[in-house]
Motif scaffolding. Structure first.
Motif, mmCIF file in Angstrom:
data_model
loop_
_atom_site.group_PDB
_atom_site.id
_atom_site.type_symbol
_atom_site.label_atom_id
_atom_site.label_comp_id
_atom_site.label_asym_id
_atom_site.label_seq_id
_atom_site.Cartn_x
_atom_site.Cartn_y
_atom_site.Cartn_z
ATOM 1 N N UNK A 1 0.839 -1.174 0.000
ATOM 2 C CA UNK A 1 0.000 0.000 0.000
ATOM 3 C C UNK A 1 0.892 1.249 0.000
ATOM 4 N N UNK A 2 0.579 2.187 -0.882
ATOM 5 C CA UNK A 2 1.386 3.401 -0.972
ATOM 6 C C UNK A 2 1.069 4.358 0.177
ATOM 7 N N UNK A 3 1.931 5.316 0.334
ATOM 8 C CA UNK A 3 1.749 6.324 1.371
ATOM 9 C C UNK A 3 0.447 7.093 1.152
ATOM 10 N N UNK A 4 0.165 7.419 -0.118
ATOM 11 C CA UNK A 4 -1.069 8.139 -0.436
ATOM 12 C C UNK A 4 -2.309 7.335 -0.086
ATOM 13 N N UNK A 5 -2.260 6.036 -0.334
ATOM 14 C CA UNK A 5 -3.390 5.162 0.003
ATOM 15 C C UNK A 5 -3.572 5.080 1.518
ATOM 16 N N UNK A 6 -2.458 5.012 2.234
ATOM 17 C CA UNK A 6 -2.530 4.965 3.699
ATOM 18 C C UNK A 6 -3.137 6.253 4.247
ATOM 19 N N UNK A 7 -2.728 7.375 3.693
ATOM 20 C CA UNK A 7 -3.270 8.660 4.128
ATOM 21 C C UNK A 7 -4.761 8.734 3.846
ATOM 22 N N UNK A 8 -5.166 8.283 2.670
ATOM 23 C CA UNK A 8 -6.589 8.293 2.322
ATOM 24 C C UNK A 8 -7.401 7.441 3.298
ATOM 25 N N UNK A 9 -6.874 6.288 3.675
ATOM 26 C CA UNK A 9 -7.572 5.430 4.653
ATOM 27 C C UNK A 9 -7.715 6.137 6.000
ATOM 28 N N UNK A 10 -6.680 6.847 6.405
ATOM 29 C CA UNK A 10 -6.744 7.575 7.673
ATOM 30 C C UNK A 10 -7.801 8.681 7.615
ATOM 31 N N UNK A 11 -7.828 9.394 6.498
ATOM 32 C CA UNK A 11 -8.829 10.457 6.323
ATOM 33 C C UNK A 11 -10.234 9.867 6.326
ATOM 34 N N UNK A 12 -10.404 8.746 5.665
ATOM 35 C CA UNK A 12 -11.713 8.092 5.635
ATOM 36 C C UNK A 12 -12.131 7.626 7.028
ATOM 37 N N UNK A 13 -11.178 7.157 7.816
ATOM 38 C CA UNK A 13 -11.491 6.750 9.188
ATOM 39 C C UNK A 13 -11.936 7.945 10.020
#
Length: 107
Positions: A1-13
């Motif tokens: 998982x890329x850094x951008x994908x990880x950030x998006x998951x955090x924002x979604x949470x």
């Protein structure tokens, strides 16, 4: 998982938490500061790109919008300058869109 994908998951949470009624002044303030910082950087990039486009416009005596339309239609040659101008115009458009989105997010 890329850094951008990880950030998006955090924002979604965080979005899910907020939709459920959670609230944090610290998160609110941090997000506002991040948006303000991104707005400043995008506006600075936009100003630099605008200056670069003006140089091309003065050199070739027509607007970047007219140039881009003609270039995309294949009505101009394939000079290296034209490819560069096209790339700068695309970056300018993308930066303009980024500023609009950030302004909408910033309230």
């Amino acid at each position: 998982m890329t850094s951008g994908q990880q950030t998006l998951r955090k924002i979604q949470s965080l979005e899910q938490l907020y939709r459920r009624g959670y609230h944090s002044d610290m998160i609110d303030t941090t997000i506002e500061q991040l948006i303000a910082r991104e707005q400043t950087q995008a506006k600075q990039a936009f100003a630099r790109l605008t200056a670069t486009l003006h140089e091309f416009e003065e050199r070739y005596q027509f607007s970047s919008e007219d140039f881009y339309r003609q270039f995309q239609a294949g009505e101009l040659g394939d000079e290296a300058d034209f490819f560069e101008w096209s790339a700068f115009y695309q970056m300018w458009l993308a930066t303009q869109e980024q500023i609009n989105l950030l302004n909408a997010a910033g309230g």
